[in-house]
Design a protein around this motif. Structure first.
Motif, mmCIF file in Angstrom:
data_model
loop_
_atom_site.group_PDB
_atom_site.id
_atom_site.type_symbol
_atom_site.label_atom_id
_atom_site.label_comp_id
_atom_site.label_asym_id
_atom_site.label_seq_id
_atom_site.Cartn_x
_atom_site.Cartn_y
_atom_site.Cartn_z
ATOM 1 N N LEU A 36 -39.088 -14.420 -13.031
ATOM 2 C CA LEU A 36 -40.055 -14.978 -12.087
ATOM 3 C C LEU A 36 -39.341 -15.349 -10.796
ATOM 4 O O LEU A 36 -38.279 -15.991 -10.816
ATOM 5 C CB LEU A 36 -40.709 -16.235 -12.694
ATOM 6 C CG LEU A 36 -41.538 -17.099 -11.741
ATOM 7 C CD1 LEU A 36 -42.805 -16.369 -11.303
ATOM 8 C CD2 LEU A 36 -41.884 -18.437 -12.391
ATOM 9 N N ARG A 37 -39.948 -14.928 -9.671
ATOM 10 C CA ARG A 37 -39.442 -15.333 -8.365
ATOM 11 C C ARG A 37 -40.615 -15.780 -7.496
ATOM 12 O O ARG A 37 -41.730 -15.270 -7.627
ATOM 13 C CB ARG A 37 -38.712 -14.184 -7.665
ATOM 14 C CG ARG A 37 -37.507 -13.650 -8.427
ATOM 15 C CD ARG A 37 -36.803 -12.546 -7.669
ATOM 16 N NE ARG A 37 -37.667 -11.397 -7.398
ATOM 17 C CZ ARG A 37 -37.262 -10.270 -6.806
ATOM 18 N NH1 ARG A 37 -35.997 -10.141 -6.419
ATOM 19 N NH2 ARG A 37 -38.099 -9.276 -6.592
ATOM 20 N N ILE A 38 -40.348 -16.725 -6.592
ATOM 21 C CA ILE A 38 -41.338 -17.157 -5.615
ATOM 22 C C ILE A 38 -40.816 -16.752 -4.238
ATOM 23 O O ILE A 38 -39.742 -17.206 -3.821
ATOM 24 C CB ILE A 38 -41.569 -18.679 -5.657
ATOM 25 C CG1 ILE A 38 -41.714 -19.187 -7.095
ATOM 26 C CG2 ILE A 38 -42.769 -19.045 -4.805
ATOM 27 C CD1 ILE A 38 -42.967 -18.751 -7.793
ATOM 28 N N ALA A 39 -41.549 -15.883 -3.544
ATOM 29 C CA ALA A 39 -41.132 -15.393 -2.227
ATOM 30 C C ALA A 39 -41.816 -16.223 -1.153
ATOM 31 O O ALA A 39 -43.052 -16.221 -1.042
ATOM 32 C CB ALA A 39 -41.490 -13.914 -2.067
ATOM 33 N N VAL A 40 -41.008 -16.956 -0.362
ATOM 34 C CA VAL A 40 -41.549 -17.863 0.646
ATOM 35 C C VAL A 40 -40.696 -17.810 1.910
ATOM 36 O O VAL A 40 -39.582 -17.287 1.905
ATOM 37 C CB VAL A 40 -41.578 -19.320 0.128
ATOM 38 C CG1 VAL A 40 -42.512 -19.465 -1.063
ATOM 39 C CG2 VAL A 40 -40.172 -19.795 -0.240
ATOM 40 N N ALA A 41 -41.235 -18.376 2.980
ATOM 41 C CA ALA A 41 -40.423 -18.620 4.160
ATOM 42 C C ALA A 41 -39.396 -19.697 3.820
ATOM 43 O O ALA A 41 -39.638 -20.558 2.959
ATOM 44 C CB ALA A 41 -41.302 -19.068 5.319
ATOM 45 N N ALA A 42 -38.244 -19.671 4.479
ATOM 46 C CA ALA A 42 -37.146 -20.579 4.139
ATOM 47 C C ALA A 42 -37.573 -22.045 4.179
ATOM 48 O O ALA A 42 -37.163 -22.848 3.330
ATOM 49 C CB ALA A 42 -35.973 -20.349 5.083
ATOM 50 N N LYS A 43 -38.453 -22.396 5.115
ATOM 51 C CA LYS A 43 -38.868 -23.792 5.267
ATOM 52 C C LYS A 43 -39.677 -24.299 4.070
ATOM 53 O O LYS A 43 -39.842 -25.510 3.887
ATOM 54 C CB LYS A 43 -39.689 -23.959 6.540
ATOM 55 C CG LYS A 43 -41.004 -23.184 6.540
ATOM 56 C CD LYS A 43 -41.752 -23.352 7.859
ATOM 57 C CE LYS A 43 -43.040 -22.548 7.895
ATOM 58 N NZ LYS A 43 -43.988 -22.945 6.836
ATOM 59 N N ASP A 44 -40.205 -23.378 3.254
ATOM 60 C CA ASP A 44 -41.077 -23.759 2.143
ATOM 61 C C ASP A 44 -40.390 -23.753 0.783
ATOM 62 O O ASP A 44 -41.043 -23.949 -0.250
ATOM 63 C CB ASP A 44 -42.289 -22.819 2.081
ATOM 64 C CG ASP A 44 -43.220 -23.008 3.266
ATOM 65 O OD1 ASP A 44 -43.416 -24.161 3.686
ATOM 66 O OD2 ASP A 44 -43.764 -21.995 3.745
ATOM 67 N N ARG A 45 -39.093 -23.578 0.772
ATOM 68 C CA ARG A 45 -38.374 -23.455 -0.499
ATOM 69 C C ARG A 45 -38.657 -24.637 -1.430
ATOM 70 O O ARG A 45 -38.916 -24.468 -2.621
ATOM 71 C CB ARG A 45 -36.869 -23.363 -0.222
ATOM 72 C CG ARG A 45 -36.026 -23.289 -1.496
ATOM 73 C CD ARG A 45 -34.556 -23.538 -1.194
ATOM 74 N NE ARG A 45 -33.985 -22.460 -0.418
ATOM 75 C CZ ARG A 45 -33.389 -21.402 -0.950
ATOM 76 N NH1 ARG A 45 -33.317 -21.267 -2.266
ATOM 77 N NH2 ARG A 45 -32.859 -20.474 -0.186
ATOM 78 N N LYS A 46 -38.626 -25.866 -0.905
ATOM 79 C CA LYS A 46 -38.771 -27.051 -1.745
ATOM 80 C C LYS A 46 -40.201 -27.248 -2.245
ATOM 81 O O LYS A 46 -40.426 -28.060 -3.144
ATOM 82 C CB LYS A 46 -38.309 -28.287 -0.975
ATOM 83 C CG LYS A 46 -36.818 -28.306 -0.684
ATOM 84 C CD LYS A 46 -36.400 -29.585 0.026
ATOM 85 C CE LYS A 46 -34.903 -29.604 0.286
ATOM 86 N NZ LYS A 46 -34.474 -30.856 0.987
ATOM 87 N N ARG A 47 -41.161 -26.527 -1.683
ATOM 88 C CA ARG A 47 -42.554 -26.703 -2.084
ATOM 89 C C ARG A 47 -42.952 -25.765 -3.222
ATOM 90 O O ARG A 47 -44.134 -25.615 -3.526
ATOM 91 C CB ARG A 47 -43.464 -26.503 -0.866
ATOM 92 C CG ARG A 47 -43.164 -27.475 0.270
ATOM 93 C CD ARG A 47 -44.002 -27.166 1.484
ATOM 94 N NE ARG A 47 -45.410 -27.448 1.227
ATOM 95 C CZ ARG A 47 -46.420 -26.761 1.747
ATOM 96 N NH1 ARG A 47 -46.178 -25.713 2.529
ATOM 97 N NH2 ARG A 47 -47.663 -27.104 1.483
ATOM 98 N N THR A 48 -41.966 -25.132 -3.844
ATOM 99 C CA THR A 48 -42.246 -24.180 -4.932
ATOM 100 C C THR A 48 -42.024 -24.786 -6.314
ATOM 101 O O THR A 48 -42.276 -24.135 -7.322
ATOM 102 C CB THR A 48 -41.353 -22.935 -4.805
ATOM 103 O OG1 THR A 48 -39.970 -23.329 -4.944
ATOM 104 C CG2 THR A 48 -41.541 -22.250 -3.458
ATOM 105 N N ALA A 49 -41.542 -26.024 -6.381
ATOM 106 C CA ALA A 49 -41.084 -26.581 -7.658
ATOM 107 C C ALA A 49 -42.192 -26.608 -8.709
ATOM 108 O O ALA A 49 -41.953 -26.282 -9.883
ATOM 109 C CB ALA A 49 -40.525 -27.989 -7.436
#
Length: 571
Positions: free
Chosen positions: A213-226
């Motif tokens: 499983l991977r979550i593809a996001v903009a760098a600024k949103d990394r912490k909002r994937t938890a």
């Protein structure tokens, strides 16, 4: 001597030519509105053929060829039908048609069709009939064939597709070419890519097969994937138990799109509006929204993706089941409180759609492209889920689960129709008539209306005489103070209240509000408000509204009933 006149099909692709494999190479740049593609489509000719019809929209096909020479790209016809005229009539067999073309990637945040660009990122949306904006293809859901996809993108841009990456090569001009593993059976509407400077958040593995499983996001949103990382595996586990089958993908990427209509279930690459996928785990509204949407898209991996409706007239087979099973999974991990009441509240849109002057049935007639777009509505989703809940209440959860498993196993990697699931349900319930009843309800427009009347005789078992209007057959379950009874109700049925020793004082026409139908019964036997569950009270309100709308209940009498409902104090 010129080519013979080409007669265009009316809407559907003509029989006789079937795609058997796509090899697609796309050259894209999220900073540019133009893209280029080359596709090799291996087709099977079932009869002598001179013209191959496929779909293309807003694409410029510069060259068409196959092993025996060049083909002529004819004038595009209505419904995006594109003729490719061969230099000679070809006998039945296989040939590979190679097309070189260019297209445009829409920069708009609102028209998410084909390839589109947002915030320096590029995404695709092929459902319902937008794959033809990305690649010339046989753009109908019944064609499920293997694909091999290659993406050429600028240096530093991450390229994602349905399948895992197989190789990544730096080209002489500095761009890189990403080749993806073959995918076995993919309808065009589920084709997907995403390209951009994504950060890929590692979510570990999920499910029995340990799918990455991977979550593809903009760098600024990394912490909002938890929260998404923490909960996706739990949803997958719940669904795998229901289907008794591993998640049917080789990898699972969740991709955050800045502006999207909601979410889209592409196998291996699920796209979400950022506000659905990303958030703060302390926000209850975000948690509930993510769980419900993610569960819906994950349920699609079996219902819709692994088994696909043969044509858009049976879209409900994908959307209703994803809603029905997705909500089961979401409820199991704590997304809801009062599940039956939530079901009825969600039915408001379905009942409103069914109350239109010309409502649609779950099984639709598709006459043109506009009809396809209009099928994505409360009928396909909420009404479809309600119909499944009704039949599950009748046959039992075990029989419904057995039917779903049998249906998926029998049609995996292929296509199916309402008749196929009806047969599986009838077999699991050991009642073929249940399957016929399902087909009856699926083809019925509007909320079914069922008349019930309590009959008692001295010394006899109380019975309920029931009749469904409009030649539809409905699974009906009624409840009295001492007994419940269920039956398939068509022109007439008798339901014996076997547990009742005396004539009951009242009757609830839909037990636990699990039936998608409106009840008509004598006022003298209507259950008092205090004996009904909150969900049953709401169902009673719908009965009153329906009777008033049909002109069978005067407004002043309806007002008295609604005042009583309001006095119950239940929100």
């Amino acid at each position: 001597m010129g080519l013979p006149a080409v007669v265009a099909p009316t809407f559907r692709l003509p029989a006789g030519v079937v795609p058997v494999h796509y090899a697609l190479r796309l050259e894209v740049d999220p900073a540019k509105d133009a893209f280029a593609g080359t596709v090799a489509i291996r087709v099977r000719l079932d009869r002598p053929t001179r013209t191959i019809w496929l779909h293309a929209q807003e694409l410029t096909i510069a060259k068409a060829s196959y092993a025996r020479g060049d083909a002529v790209v004819g004038k595009r016809q209505a419904h995006d039908l594109q003729p490719i005229e061969l230099p000679r009539e070809e006998l039945p067999g296989e040939l590979t048609l190679e097309l070189h073309y260019t297209g445009k990637a829409d920069p708009s945040d609102h028209d998410q069709e084909g390839l589109f660009r947002q915030n320096g990122l590029l995404f695709s949306q092929a459902e319902a009939a937008f794959a033809r904006r990305i690649v010339p293809c046989f753009d109908e859901p019944g064609f499920k064939v293997p694909w091999q996809v290659t993406i050429v993108a600028p240096k530093g841009e991450v390229a994602l597709a349905n399948a895992p990456m197989e190789s990544d090569t730096i080209l002489p001009d500095g761009r890189h070419e990403t080749r993806f593993a073959p995918i076995d059976a993919l309808p065009t509407y589920l084709f997907a890519i995403a390209v951009g400077r994504f950060v890929l958040v590692d979510g570990g593995t999920v499910g029995r097969a340990k799918v990455p499983l991977r979550i593809a996001v903009a760098a600024k949103d990394r912490k909002r994937t938890a929260y998404a990382v923490a909960m996706t595996g739990k949803l997958v586990d719940t669904l795998e138990v229901y289907f008794d089958m591993p998640l049917p993908v080789a990898k699972l990427d969740f991709v955050a799109v800045p502006e999207l209509f909601g979410a889209m279930e592409h196998p291996g690459l699920v796209t979400f509006s950022s506000e659905i996928l990303l958030g703060n785990a302390a926000d209850r509204g975000y948690r509930r929204r993510f769980l419900r949407e993610a569960a819906h898209e994950l349920a699609h991996q079996w219902m819709g993706n692994l088994v696909t409706m043969a044509w858009w007239d049976d879209l409900w087979l994908a959307e209703a089941f994803a809603t029905f099973l997705g909500d089961k999974a979401a409820a199991e991990v704590g997304a809801f409180g009062d599940d039956p009441l939530r079901l009825l509240l969600d039915l408001e849109d379905a009942r409103a759609a069914d109350a239109e002057p010309e409502p649609s049935a779950l099984h639709r007639t598709i006459a043109d492209g506009d009809d396809v777009d209009e099928t994505f509505d409360a009928i396909a989703y909420e009404k479809g889920r309600a119909v499944l809940v009704m039949f599950e209440r009748f046959v039992g959860e075990e029989a419904m689960r057995t039917a779903v498993r049998a249906y998926v196993t029998a049609h995996a990697n292929g296509s199916a129709t309402t008749a196929d699931f009806a047969a599986a349900l009838g077999g699991a319930a050991r009642m073929p008539e249940v399957g016929r009843a399902l087909e009856s309800v699926v083809r019925h427009a509007g909320v079914p209306v069922v008349e019930v009347e309590l009959r008692c005789t001295a010394g006899g078992t109380p019975t309920v005489t029931a009749r469904a209007r409009d030649r539809v057959t409905v699974p009906v379950c009624v409840r009295s103070p001492a007994a419940t009874a269920c039956a398939l109700v068509g022109a007439r049925a008798e339901l014996a209240l076997a547990g009742a020793k005396d004539c009951p004082p009242w009757l609830a026409g839909t037990d636990r509000a699990a039936g998608y139908y409106e009840v008509v019964q004598p006022a003298t036997t209507v259950a008092p408000i205090g004996t009904l569950t909150p969900a049953e009270r709401l169902a009673r309100a719908h009965d009153v509204a329906g009777a008033t709308r049909r002109g069978e209940l005067a407004l002043d009498k309806a007002a008295v009933i609604l005042k009583t409902l309001a006095a119950s104090g239940d929100p």
